[in-house]
Design an enzyme around this catalytic site. Sequence first.
Site, PDB file in Angstrom:
ATOM      1  N   GLY A   1      41.841  43.434  44.916  1.00  0.00           N
ATOM      2  CA  GLY A   1      40.663  44.007  45.562  1.00  0.00           C
ATOM      3  C   GLY A   1      39.754  42.914  46.072  1.00  0.00           C
ATOM      4  O   GLY A   1      40.158  41.754  46.142  1.00  0.00           O
ATOM      5  N   ASN A   2      38.567  43.284  46.459  1.00  0.00           N
ATOM      6  CA  ASN A   2      37.598  42.282  46.902  1.00  0.00           C
ATOM      7  C   ASN A   2      36.222  42.688  46.396  1.00  0.00           C
ATOM      8  O   ASN A   2      36.070  43.743  45.775  1.00  0.00           O
ATOM      9  CB  ASN A   2      37.644  42.133  48.420  1.00  0.00           C
ATOM     10  CG  ASN A   2      37.308  43.420  49.121  1.00  0.00           C
ATOM     11  OD1 ASN A   2      36.188  43.913  49.008  1.00  0.00           O
ATOM     12  ND2 ASN A   2      38.263  44.001  49.829  1.00  0.00           N
ATOM     13  N   ARG A   3      35.226  41.857  46.666  1.00  0.00           N
ATOM     14  CA  ARG A   3      33.932  42.029  46.023  1.00  0.00           C
ATOM     15  C   ARG A   3      32.967  42.957  46.755  1.00  0.00           C
ATOM     16  O   ARG A   3      31.776  42.937  46.487  1.00  0.00           O
ATOM     17  CB  ARG A   3      33.296  40.661  45.803  1.00  0.00           C
ATOM     18  CG  ARG A   3      34.042  39.886  44.732  1.00  0.00           C
ATOM     19  CD  ARG A   3      33.547  38.467  44.612  1.00  0.00           C
ATOM     20  NE  ARG A   3      32.109  38.416  44.416  1.00  0.00           N
ATOM     21  CZ  ARG A   3      31.423  37.285  44.302  1.00  0.00           C
ATOM     22  NH1 ARG A   3      32.040  36.139  44.368  1.00  0.00           N
ATOM     23  NH2 ARG A   3      30.116  37.322  44.120  1.00  0.00           N
TER      24      ARG A   3
END
Length: 225
Positions: A33-35
Amino acid sequence: VATSLRPPRLAGRRVLVSAGPTFEDIDPVRFLGNRSSGKMGFAVADAARRMGADVTLVAGPVSLPTPPGVARIDVRRAAQMRDAVLAALPGQDVYIGAAAVADYAPAETLPQKLKKSGDSLTLTLVRTADILADVAAHAARPRLVVGFAAETSDLEAYARDKLHRKGLDLIAANDVSRPDQGFEADENALAVFWRDGRHDIGHGPKSRVATELLLLIAQRLEAME
Ligand code: CTP
Ligand code: CA
């Protein structure tokens, strides 16, 4: 008081917004995922609704309440986000791609939990489809296609490159290397670029920044008529 009799700036407009990260599953317990918190995209959807637009929000996995009056479609992976966005595209006036879409996803999602073995692990990742570029090239292309660009250096050059390469009308760039703005923060600042223009939106709450971006979008729409 005369101003209150004026119709809201985006009345009658249909606006489609994507927001949040995408999660690409490796196995039943792990993902890439990413932030992205989704806050900016949700603020954009909320601001568009407040300005009178009919708003559809395609949201990746986030823990945020749905803005009042907004139709929300939840998705997880980039491929699901693309399907949902393209299905909702016909009849939209504006697409705003605020989602932080994963650029690569595991080549396969394992049906069982991957057990550890050995000292290193190599995963094969494959490029995801570029939803924003696909929207801009689509037969049902909205009149205004707006992208976001998260950059850590050379903001204007990278943003303008994305504007041209993806065939966008506007791109809103933010410097995510600054700890006080961008991913996870409640505040943001944007530099918005189009073919022959630039507008800077100063640092402030994402709700205010979103409203200013939507005002610019409303102006660009009006200028096209
Ligand atoms: N975007 C998209 N689909 C993807 C990747 C990005 O729709 N698979 C959209 C994002 O929603 C955003 C814009 O493209 O509006 C720019 O995203 P960004 O990550 O800044 O650019 P990329 O083109 O992915 O390039 P890079 O990450 O290499 O900077
Ligand atoms: Ca990217």
